[in-house]
Design a protein around this motif. Structure first.
Motif, PDB file in Angstrom:
ATOM      1  N   LEU A  93      35.676  34.927  43.896  1.00  0.00           N
ATOM      2  CA  LEU A  93      36.724  33.947  43.626  1.00  0.00           C
ATOM      3  C   LEU A  93      38.044  34.708  43.527  1.00  0.00           C
ATOM      4  O   LEU A  93      38.048  35.890  43.182  1.00  0.00           O
ATOM      5  N   PRO A  94      39.173  34.047  43.786  1.00  0.00           N
ATOM      6  CA  PRO A  94      40.425  34.796  43.842  1.00  0.00           C
ATOM      7  C   PRO A  94      40.948  35.290  42.499  1.00  0.00           C
ATOM      8  O   PRO A  94      41.719  36.245  42.449  1.00  0.00           O
ATOM      9  N   PHE A  95      40.539  34.641  41.399  1.00  0.00           N
ATOM     10  CA  PHE A  95      41.086  35.014  40.098  1.00  0.00           C
ATOM     11  C   PHE A  95      39.969  35.314  39.107  1.00  0.00           C
ATOM     12  O   PHE A  95      38.819  34.940  39.317  1.00  0.00           O
ATOM     13  N   ARG A  96      40.336  35.968  37.995  1.00  0.00           N
ATOM     14  CA  ARG A  96      39.434  36.230  36.869  1.00  0.00           C
ATOM     15  C   ARG A  96      40.073  35.622  35.639  1.00  0.00           C
ATOM     16  O   ARG A  96      41.262  35.868  35.376  1.00  0.00           O
ATOM     17  N   ALA A  97      39.299  34.864  34.862  1.00  0.00           N
ATOM     18  CA  ALA A  97      39.753  34.372  33.558  1.00  0.00           C
ATOM     19  C   ALA A  97      39.435  35.476  32.558  1.00  0.00           C
ATOM     20  O   ALA A  97      38.269  35.764  32.291  1.00  0.00           O
ATOM     21  N   THR A 110      43.585  32.551  30.326  1.00  0.00           N
ATOM     22  CA  THR A 110      44.643  33.270  31.037  1.00  0.00           C
ATOM     23  C   THR A 110      43.961  34.092  32.114  1.00  0.00           C
ATOM     24  O   THR A 110      42.954  34.757  31.857  1.00  0.00           O
ATOM     25  N   THR A 111      44.506  34.014  33.326  1.00  0.00           N
ATOM     26  CA  THR A 111      43.903  34.740  34.445  1.00  0.00           C
ATOM     27  C   THR A 111      44.504  36.129  34.575  1.00  0.00           C
ATOM     28  O   THR A 111      45.532  36.449  33.966  1.00  0.00           O
ATOM     29  N   ASP A 112      43.875  36.908  35.412  1.00  0.00           N
ATOM     30  CA  ASP A 112      44.331  38.271  35.673  1.00  0.00           C
ATOM     31  C   ASP A 112      45.671  38.328  36.394  1.00  0.00           C
ATOM     32  O   ASP A 112      46.274  39.399  36.481  1.00  0.00           O
ATOM     33  N   ARG A 139      32.874  29.649  35.914  1.00  0.00           N
ATOM     34  CA  ARG A 139      34.182  29.640  36.556  1.00  0.00           C
ATOM     35  C   ARG A 139      35.002  28.489  35.983  1.00  0.00           C
ATOM     36  O   ARG A 139      34.454  27.553  35.397  1.00  0.00           O
ATOM     37  N   VAL A 140      36.305  28.559  36.171  1.00  0.00           N
ATOM     38  CA  VAL A 140      37.208  27.493  35.761  1.00  0.00           C
ATOM     39  C   VAL A 140      38.206  27.272  36.891  1.00  0.00           C
ATOM     40  O   VAL A 140      38.673  28.234  37.517  1.00  0.00           O
ATOM     41  N   ARG A 141      38.500  25.995  37.162  1.00  0.00           N
ATOM     42  CA  ARG A 141      39.490  25.694  38.218  1.00  0.00           C
ATOM     43  C   ARG A 141      40.879  26.047  37.703  1.00  0.00           C
ATOM     44  O   ARG A 141      41.250  25.698  36.588  1.00  0.00           O
ATOM     45  N   TRP A 147      39.750  28.899  42.077  1.00  0.00           N
ATOM     46  CA  TRP A 147      38.967  29.050  40.857  1.00  0.00           C
ATOM     47  C   TRP A 147      39.082  30.469  40.325  1.00  0.00           C
ATOM     48  O   TRP A 147      39.348  31.402  41.075  1.00  0.00           O
ATOM     49  N   ALA A 148      38.815  30.607  39.025  1.00  0.00           N
ATOM     50  CA  ALA A 148      38.749  31.919  38.377  1.00  0.00           C
ATOM     51  C   ALA A 148      37.331  32.136  37.874  1.00  0.00           C
ATOM     52  O   ALA A 148      36.750  31.254  37.241  1.00  0.00           O
TER      53      ALA A 148
END
Length: 188
Positions: A93-97, A110-112, A139-141, A147-148
């Protein structure tokens, strides 16, 4: 980083488009329908590191800038400007929470790349489970179809906050219930 052309294409064009509205929120990438211009050698690795031509992008500001013009289309992930669309690769996924806090009735991630995501009916928390290993994959949208992946320590926080509802560990945010997995299933 290599930049294509002098007319604002490639990384230079993406960077310029992302800078057009500093401090005014995210660019309206959902309204842009440029021609597909090909691939660009950017990979977002499973661990969240953005790579360009095999090397990590070392400037967090540049990663943040690119993240604001990221979009997922039916043909994959791309960086989009009003005049071009460049396909990139995303391993997971493109992001990390990476952090979580409770604010009133909301769970705020908060994402990376610095996005704040207030989980709720439009920005759900989803936990898939690997059918073989039974490992949870939360994951979270973040926005649209981006998504993260929820980092393991953050998932531990969610599990600690959870209550049992209908035999499932469940968290609530902004009036919505999000099941994390079966109660007593050995979640972390």
């Amino acid at each position: 980083m290599a930049e294509r052309g002098e007319n604002g294409t490639g990384l230079a064009g993406v960077s310029a488009a992302a800078r057009q509205a500093p401090g005014r929120g995210l660019p309206p990438v959902h309204l842009w329908n440029p021609a597909h211009c090909g691939d660009i050698d950017i990979v977002i690795r499973r661990d969240g590191v953005w790579m360009h031509e095999g090397s990590p992008i070392g400037r967090p500001e540049l990663v943040r800038l690119f993240s604001t013009v990221l979009r997922k289309d039916p043909d994959g992930y791309c960086l989009v400007t009003p005049v071009e669309k460049l396909t990139i690769q995303v391993e997971d996924l493109p992001f990390r929470a990476v952090t979580l806090e409770s604010r009133g009735d909301a769970l705020v991630f908060t994402t990376d790349v610095g996005d704040e995501v207030e989980a709720g009916p439009d920005l759900p928390i989803v936990v898939d489970t690997d059918p073989v290993s039974e490992e949870p994959s939360p994951r979270v949208r973040v926005r649209a179809d981006l998504w993260a992946r929820i980092a393991r320590p953050v998932f531990y926080q969610l599990v600690e906050m959870a209550t049992v509802e209908e035999d499932r560990l469940t968290v609530r945010s902004r009036g919505a219930a999000f099941p994390l997995g079966p109660a007593g299933a050995g979640l972390p």
